[in-house]
Scaffold this active site. Structure first.
Site, PDB file in Angstrom:
ATOM      1  N   GLY A   1      19.756  16.297  64.027  1.00 18.78           N
ATOM      2  CA  GLY A   1      20.178  17.607  63.545  1.00 18.78           C
ATOM      3  C   GLY A   1      19.758  17.878  62.106  1.00 18.78           C
TER       4      GLY A   1
ATOM      5  N   HIS B   1      11.158  19.049  63.023  1.00 21.95           N
ATOM      6  CA  HIS B   1      11.836  19.061  64.324  1.00 21.95           C
ATOM      7  C   HIS B   1      11.320  20.221  65.191  1.00 21.95           C
ATOM      8  CE1 HIS B   1      15.122  17.251  61.701  1.00 21.95           C
ATOM      9  NE2 HIS B   1      14.961  16.322  62.613  1.00 21.95           N
TER      10      HIS B   1
ATOM     11  N   LYS C   1       6.474  10.801  61.826  1.00 18.86           N
ATOM     12  CA  LYS C   1       7.221  10.539  60.581  1.00 18.86           C
ATOM     13  C   LYS C   1       7.944   9.193  60.645  1.00 18.86           C
ATOM     14  CE  LYS C   1       9.534  11.405  56.743  1.00 18.86           C
ATOM     15  NZ  LYS C   1      10.881  11.031  56.937  1.00 18.86           N
TER      16      LYS C   1
HETATM   17  P1  AMP Z   1      15.732  12.798  62.816  1.00 19.12           P
HETATM   18  O1  AMP Z   1      16.558  14.015  63.057  1.00 19.12           O
HETATM   19  O2  AMP Z   1      15.377  12.573  61.380  1.00 19.12           O
HETATM   20  O3  AMP Z   1      16.250  11.572  63.518  1.00 19.12           O
HETATM   21  O4  AMP Z   1      14.329  13.088  63.493  1.00 19.12           O
HETATM   22  C1  AMP Z   1      14.245  13.499  64.830  1.00 19.12           C
HETATM   23  C2  AMP Z   1      12.794  13.509  65.242  1.00 19.12           C
HETATM   24  O5  AMP Z   1      12.069  14.384  64.401  1.00 19.12           O
HETATM   25  C3  AMP Z   1      12.130  12.124  65.114  1.00 19.12           C
HETATM   26  O6  AMP Z   1      11.258  11.904  66.208  1.00 19.12           O
HETATM   27  C4  AMP Z   1      11.377  12.258  63.823  1.00 19.12           C
HETATM   28  O7  AMP Z   1      10.256  11.402  63.719  1.00 19.12           O
HETATM   29  C5  AMP Z   1      10.957  13.708  63.867  1.00 19.12           C
HETATM   30  N1  AMP Z   1      10.638  14.196  62.525  1.00 19.12           N
HETATM   31  C6  AMP Z   1      11.401  14.095  61.407  1.00 19.12           C
HETATM   32  N2  AMP Z   1      10.755  14.599  60.343  1.00 19.12           N
HETATM   33  C7  AMP Z   1       9.548  15.034  60.798  1.00 19.12           C
HETATM   34  C8  AMP Z   1       8.418  15.638  60.183  1.00 19.12           C
HETATM   35  N3  AMP Z   1       8.386  15.904  58.875  1.00 19.12           N
HETATM   36  N4  AMP Z   1       7.356  15.950  60.956  1.00 19.12           N
HETATM   37  C9  AMP Z   1       7.368  15.675  62.295  1.00 19.12           C
HETATM   38  N5  AMP Z   1       8.399  15.088  62.936  1.00 19.12           N
HETATM   39  C10 AMP Z   1       9.470  14.780  62.198  1.00 19.12           C
END
Ligand code: AMP
Length: 284
Positions: free
Chosen positions: A31, A37, A149
Protein backbone atom coordinates in the site's frame (compact mmCIF):
# COMPACT_ATOMS: atom_id res chain seq x y z
CA UNK A 1 -13.68 -2.07 -8.32
CA UNK A 2 -14.52 -4.15 -5.27
CA UNK A 3 -12.70 -3.79 -1.95
CA UNK A 4 -12.47 -7.11 -0.16
CA UNK A 5 -11.42 -7.66 3.42
CA UNK A 6 -11.85 -11.38 4.03
CA UNK A 7 -10.01 -14.36 2.59
CA UNK A 8 -13.28 -16.30 2.12
CA UNK A 9 -14.84 -13.60 -0.03
CA UNK A 10 -11.63 -13.11 -2.03
CA UNK A 11 -11.29 -16.85 -2.58
CA UNK A 12 -14.86 -17.28 -3.85
CA UNK A 13 -14.74 -14.20 -6.13
CA UNK A 14 -11.43 -15.34 -7.64
CA UNK A 15 -12.90 -18.81 -8.16
CA UNK A 16 -15.95 -17.32 -9.93
CA UNK A 17 -13.62 -15.43 -12.26
CA UNK A 18 -11.72 -18.62 -13.01
CA UNK A 19 -14.93 -20.52 -13.72
CA UNK A 20 -15.79 -17.76 -16.24
CA UNK A 21 -12.40 -18.54 -17.81
CA UNK A 22 -10.92 -15.18 -16.86
CA UNK A 23 -7.15 -14.90 -16.51
CA UNK A 24 -6.21 -13.35 -13.18
CA UNK A 25 -3.12 -11.22 -12.46
CA UNK A 26 -2.21 -10.41 -8.88
CA UNK A 27 -0.17 -7.36 -7.79
CA UNK A 28 1.02 -7.76 -4.19
CA UNK A 29 1.74 -4.47 -2.38
CA UNK A 30 2.02 -3.01 1.09
CA UNK A 31 0.00 0.00 0.00
CA UNK A 32 0.72 3.74 0.13
CA UNK A 33 0.75 3.42 -3.61
CA UNK A 34 2.93 5.43 -5.97
CA UNK A 35 3.62 5.33 -9.71
CA UNK A 36 5.85 2.28 -9.29
CA UNK A 37 2.89 0.27 -7.99
CA UNK A 38 0.59 1.74 -10.65
CA UNK A 39 2.98 0.62 -13.40
CA UNK A 40 2.63 -2.95 -12.08
CA UNK A 41 -1.17 -2.67 -12.23
CA UNK A 42 -0.94 -1.43 -15.83
CA UNK A 43 1.36 -4.34 -16.72
CA UNK A 44 -1.08 -6.74 -15.04
CA UNK A 45 -3.94 -5.36 -17.13
CA UNK A 46 -1.96 -6.03 -20.31
CA UNK A 47 -1.61 -9.74 -19.57
CA UNK A 48 -4.83 -10.67 -17.75
CA UNK A 49 -8.60 -10.13 -17.82
CA UNK A 50 -8.87 -9.46 -14.09
CA UNK A 51 -6.43 -7.60 -11.84
CA UNK A 52 -6.35 -8.18 -8.09
CA UNK A 53 -4.22 -5.70 -6.15
CA UNK A 54 -3.41 -6.88 -2.65
CA UNK A 55 -2.69 -4.39 0.10
CA UNK A 56 -1.22 -5.84 3.26
CA UNK A 57 1.51 -4.44 5.48
CA UNK A 58 2.88 -7.85 6.32
CA UNK A 59 4.05 -7.96 9.95
CA UNK A 60 6.14 -11.11 9.55
CA UNK A 61 8.57 -9.52 7.09
CA UNK A 62 9.58 -6.77 9.55
CA UNK A 63 12.04 -7.35 12.40
CA UNK A 64 11.09 -5.81 15.76
CA UNK A 65 13.59 -2.94 15.20
CA UNK A 66 12.12 -2.04 11.79
CA UNK A 67 9.40 0.36 10.65
CA UNK A 68 6.24 -1.81 10.74
CA UNK A 69 4.39 0.55 13.12
CA UNK A 70 5.19 3.77 11.25
CA UNK A 71 4.89 2.30 7.73
CA UNK A 72 2.59 4.75 5.87
CA UNK A 73 -1.02 3.61 5.46
CA UNK A 74 -3.95 5.25 3.63
CA UNK A 75 -6.60 2.83 2.37
CA UNK A 76 -8.89 5.58 1.03
CA UNK A 77 -6.15 7.10 -1.14
CA UNK A 78 -4.91 3.68 -2.24
CA UNK A 79 -8.39 2.54 -3.27
CA UNK A 80 -8.87 5.68 -5.39
CA UNK A 81 -5.51 5.11 -7.10
CA UNK A 82 -6.28 1.42 -7.72
CA UNK A 83 -9.65 2.28 -9.21
CA UNK A 84 -8.10 4.91 -11.50
CA UNK A 85 -5.39 2.45 -12.59
CA UNK A 86 -8.07 -0.06 -13.59
CA UNK A 87 -7.81 -2.71 -10.88
CA UNK A 88 -10.86 -4.99 -10.53
CA UNK A 89 -10.38 -6.00 -6.90
CA UNK A 90 -8.48 -4.51 -3.99
CA UNK A 91 -7.85 -7.20 -1.40
CA UNK A 92 -6.98 -5.53 1.92
CA UNK A 93 -7.19 -8.18 4.64
CA UNK A 94 -6.50 -7.75 8.35
CA UNK A 95 -3.51 -9.48 9.95
CA UNK A 96 -5.93 -11.92 11.62
CA UNK A 97 -7.28 -12.99 8.23
CA UNK A 98 -3.81 -13.80 6.91
CA UNK A 99 -2.36 -15.16 10.16
CA UNK A 100 -5.17 -16.99 11.99
CA UNK A 101 -4.58 -17.43 15.72
CA UNK A 102 -2.11 -20.21 16.38
CA UNK A 103 -0.68 -20.31 12.84
CA UNK A 104 2.48 -22.34 12.89
CA UNK A 105 3.62 -22.79 9.29
CA UNK A 106 5.95 -20.67 7.22
CA UNK A 107 7.70 -20.88 3.88
CA UNK A 108 11.50 -20.76 3.78
CA UNK A 109 13.30 -20.39 0.48
CA UNK A 110 16.90 -21.48 1.00
CA UNK A 111 19.91 -20.21 -0.94
CA UNK A 112 19.04 -16.94 -2.63
CA UNK A 113 17.12 -15.72 0.47
CA UNK A 114 20.25 -15.96 2.58
CA UNK A 115 22.34 -13.48 0.56
CA UNK A 116 22.36 -9.65 0.60
CA UNK A 117 19.00 -8.58 2.15
CA UNK A 118 18.85 -11.93 3.92
CA UNK A 119 22.09 -11.18 5.78
CA UNK A 120 20.85 -7.85 7.09
CA UNK A 121 17.14 -8.67 7.45
CA UNK A 122 17.27 -12.34 8.50
CA UNK A 123 13.51 -12.97 8.81
CA UNK A 124 12.47 -10.76 5.91
CA UNK A 125 12.23 -13.27 3.07
CA UNK A 126 10.54 -15.90 5.24
CA UNK A 127 7.81 -13.35 5.81
CA UNK A 128 7.67 -12.42 2.13
CA UNK A 129 7.57 -16.02 0.87
CA UNK A 130 4.95 -16.98 3.44
CA UNK A 131 2.60 -14.11 2.66
CA UNK A 132 3.01 -14.43 -1.12
CA UNK A 133 2.28 -18.18 -0.89
CA UNK A 134 -0.87 -17.41 1.13
CA UNK A 135 -2.02 -14.76 -1.36
CA UNK A 136 -1.44 -17.17 -4.24
CA UNK A 137 -3.41 -19.86 -2.38
CA UNK A 138 -6.35 -17.50 -1.89
CA UNK A 139 -6.40 -15.95 -5.37
CA UNK A 140 -4.84 -18.66 -7.58
CA UNK A 141 -3.62 -16.07 -10.08
CA UNK A 142 -2.29 -16.99 -13.52
CA UNK A 143 0.22 -14.15 -13.24
CA UNK A 144 1.76 -12.06 -10.49
CA UNK A 145 3.59 -8.82 -11.18
CA UNK A 146 6.52 -7.72 -9.02
CA UNK A 147 8.87 -4.73 -9.35
CA UNK A 148 12.54 -4.96 -10.17
CA UNK A 149 12.91 -2.40 -7.37
CA UNK A 150 13.02 -5.39 -4.99
CA UNK A 151 15.24 -7.45 -7.27
CA UNK A 152 16.18 -10.17 -4.78
CA UNK A 153 12.52 -10.59 -3.86
CA UNK A 154 11.74 -11.47 -7.49
CA UNK A 155 14.35 -14.25 -7.41
CA UNK A 156 13.01 -15.55 -4.08
CA UNK A 157 9.42 -15.60 -5.35
CA UNK A 158 10.41 -17.29 -8.63
CA UNK A 159 12.33 -19.96 -6.70
CA UNK A 160 9.34 -20.57 -4.41
CA UNK A 161 6.95 -20.84 -7.37
CA UNK A 162 9.25 -23.39 -9.05
CA UNK A 163 9.89 -25.39 -5.89
CA UNK A 164 6.28 -25.53 -4.66
CA UNK A 165 4.84 -26.04 -8.17
CA UNK A 166 2.55 -23.06 -7.70
CA UNK A 167 1.97 -22.56 -11.42
CA UNK A 168 1.97 -18.75 -11.31
CA UNK A 169 3.85 -16.85 -14.01
CA UNK A 170 6.00 -14.19 -12.37
CA UNK A 171 6.38 -10.97 -14.33
CA UNK A 172 9.04 -8.44 -13.33
CA UNK A 173 8.37 -4.80 -14.19
CA UNK A 174 11.06 -2.08 -14.43
CA UNK A 175 11.90 0.41 -11.66
CA UNK A 176 9.94 3.65 -11.88
CA UNK A 177 11.98 6.68 -10.80
CA UNK A 178 11.41 10.35 -10.07
CA UNK A 179 12.75 12.66 -12.82
CA UNK A 180 15.73 13.17 -10.52
CA UNK A 181 16.59 9.46 -10.70
CA UNK A 182 15.39 8.59 -7.18
CA UNK A 183 13.60 5.22 -7.25
CA UNK A 184 9.99 5.69 -6.14
CA UNK A 185 9.27 4.08 -2.78
CA UNK A 186 6.60 4.33 -0.10
CA UNK A 187 9.50 4.86 2.31
CA UNK A 188 10.51 8.08 0.48
CA UNK A 189 7.82 9.75 2.63
CA UNK A 190 10.29 9.40 5.52
CA UNK A 191 12.77 11.68 3.69
CA UNK A 192 13.01 15.47 3.93
CA UNK A 193 13.47 17.43 0.68
CA UNK A 194 17.17 17.74 1.48
CA UNK A 195 17.45 13.99 2.04
CA UNK A 196 15.65 13.30 -1.25
CA UNK A 197 18.46 15.20 -2.99
CA UNK A 198 21.11 13.40 -0.92
CA UNK A 199 19.49 10.06 -1.77
CA UNK A 200 20.34 10.57 -5.46
CA UNK A 201 23.79 9.24 -4.56
CA UNK A 202 22.33 5.73 -4.87
CA UNK A 203 21.20 6.00 -8.50
CA UNK A 204 24.37 7.99 -9.31
CA UNK A 205 26.56 5.26 -7.81
CA UNK A 206 24.76 2.62 -9.86
CA UNK A 207 25.34 4.73 -12.95
CA UNK A 208 29.05 5.15 -12.21
CA UNK A 209 29.42 1.38 -11.85
CA UNK A 210 27.33 0.71 -14.96
CA UNK A 211 29.48 3.19 -16.91
CA UNK A 212 32.65 1.40 -15.77
CA UNK A 213 31.17 -1.92 -16.94
CA UNK A 214 30.23 -0.34 -20.27
CA UNK A 215 33.84 0.84 -20.54
CA UNK A 216 35.03 -2.76 -20.12
CA UNK A 217 35.40 -3.36 -16.35
CA UNK A 218 34.76 -7.00 -15.39
CA UNK A 219 36.29 -7.33 -11.88
CA UNK A 220 33.73 -7.28 -9.09
CA UNK A 221 36.11 -5.75 -6.51
CA UNK A 222 36.68 -2.76 -8.79
CA UNK A 223 32.98 -2.35 -9.58
CA UNK A 224 32.06 -2.59 -5.89
CA UNK A 225 34.74 -0.04 -4.93
CA UNK A 226 33.34 2.51 -7.37
CA UNK A 227 29.94 2.31 -5.62
CA UNK A 228 31.41 2.21 -2.08
CA UNK A 229 33.72 5.19 -2.68
CA UNK A 230 30.88 7.28 -4.06
CA UNK A 231 28.46 6.44 -1.22
CA UNK A 232 31.10 6.81 1.51
CA UNK A 233 31.80 10.42 0.59
CA UNK A 234 28.08 11.27 0.72
CA UNK A 235 25.50 11.92 3.46
CA UNK A 236 24.77 8.17 3.77
CA UNK A 237 25.82 6.94 7.20
CA UNK A 238 25.98 3.18 6.70
CA UNK A 239 26.24 0.84 3.73
CA UNK A 240 24.75 -2.63 4.15
CA UNK A 241 25.98 -3.63 0.70
CA UNK A 242 26.95 -2.09 -2.62
CA UNK A 243 27.84 -5.02 -4.83
CA UNK A 244 27.74 -6.48 -8.28
CA UNK A 245 26.34 -10.01 -8.49
CA UNK A 246 25.20 -12.45 -11.14
CA UNK A 247 21.62 -11.47 -12.00
CA UNK A 248 20.43 -15.07 -12.21
CA UNK A 249 21.39 -16.19 -8.67
CA UNK A 250 23.24 -13.33 -6.91
CA UNK A 251 26.52 -15.23 -6.73
CA UNK A 252 29.63 -13.05 -6.75
CA UNK A 253 32.50 -14.20 -8.95
CA UNK A 254 35.83 -12.35 -8.74
CA UNK A 255 35.47 -11.56 -12.40
CA UNK A 256 32.37 -11.59 -14.61
CA UNK A 257 32.35 -13.34 -17.96
CA UNK A 258 31.71 -11.47 -21.19
CA UNK A 259 28.02 -11.27 -21.96
CA UNK A 260 27.01 -12.12 -18.38
CA UNK A 261 23.98 -10.34 -16.91
CA UNK A 262 24.86 -8.54 -13.69
CA UNK A 263 22.76 -6.81 -11.06
CA UNK A 264 24.25 -3.89 -9.15
CA UNK A 265 22.64 -3.87 -5.70
CA UNK A 266 22.78 -1.20 -3.01
CA UNK A 267 21.24 -0.96 0.47
CA UNK A 268 22.31 1.97 2.65
CA UNK A 269 21.09 4.24 5.43
CA UNK A 270 20.37 7.92 5.06
CA UNK A 271 19.87 8.90 8.69
CA UNK A 272 17.49 6.27 10.03
CA UNK A 273 15.97 5.52 6.63
CA UNK A 274 17.18 2.39 4.85
CA UNK A 275 17.01 2.74 1.06
CA UNK A 276 17.62 0.14 -1.65
CA UNK A 277 18.23 0.50 -5.36
CA UNK A 278 19.59 -1.65 -8.16
CA UNK A 279 20.26 -1.81 -11.86
CA UNK A 280 20.80 -4.56 -14.42
CA UNK A 281 23.74 -4.41 -16.78
CA UNK A 282 25.35 -6.79 -19.25
CA UNK A 283 29.09 -7.29 -19.16
CA UNK A 284 30.63 -6.29 -22.51
P1 AMP B 1 5.83 -2.58 -1.68
O1 AMP B 1 4.47 -1.97 -1.53
O2 AMP B 1 6.96 -1.63 -1.43
O3 AMP B 1 5.97 -3.90 -0.97
O4 AMP B 1 5.98 -2.92 -3.22
C1 AMP B 1 5.01 -3.68 -3.89
C2 AMP B 1 5.52 -4.00 -5.27
O5 AMP B 1 5.78 -2.80 -5.97
C3 AMP B 1 6.83 -4.80 -5.25
O6 AMP B 1 6.81 -5.79 -6.27
C4 AMP B 1 7.85 -3.73 -5.53
O7 AMP B 1 9.04 -4.21 -6.12
C5 AMP B 1 7.09 -2.84 -6.48
N1 AMP B 1 7.68 -1.50 -6.51
C6 AMP B 1 7.98 -0.70 -5.45
N2 AMP B 1 8.58 0.43 -5.86
C7 AMP B 1 8.66 0.35 -7.22
C8 AMP B 1 9.18 1.20 -8.23
N3 AMP B 1 9.75 2.38 -7.94
N4 AMP B 1 9.09 0.81 -9.51
C9 AMP B 1 8.52 -0.39 -9.83
N5 AMP B 1 8.02 -1.25 -8.92
C10 AMP B 1 8.08 -0.88 -7.64
Amino acid sequence: MKIIKTTNEMRSLALEEKISEKRIACVPTMGFLHEGHLSLIKRAKQVADVVVVTLFVNPTQFSPNEDFAQYPRDLQRDSELCLAAGADYLFAPSAEEIYPAGYNTEVTVKGVSELFEGKFRPIHFNGVATVVAKLFNIIHPDYAVFGQKDYQQTLVVKQMVRDLLLGVEIIVAPIIRENSGLAKSSRNTYLSDEQKTQALVLSQSLKLAADAIAAGETKSAKINKIMHDNIEKSAFSKIDYACAARAKDLTEPEEFAHGEEVVLLIAAYLGKVRLIDNCLVTIK
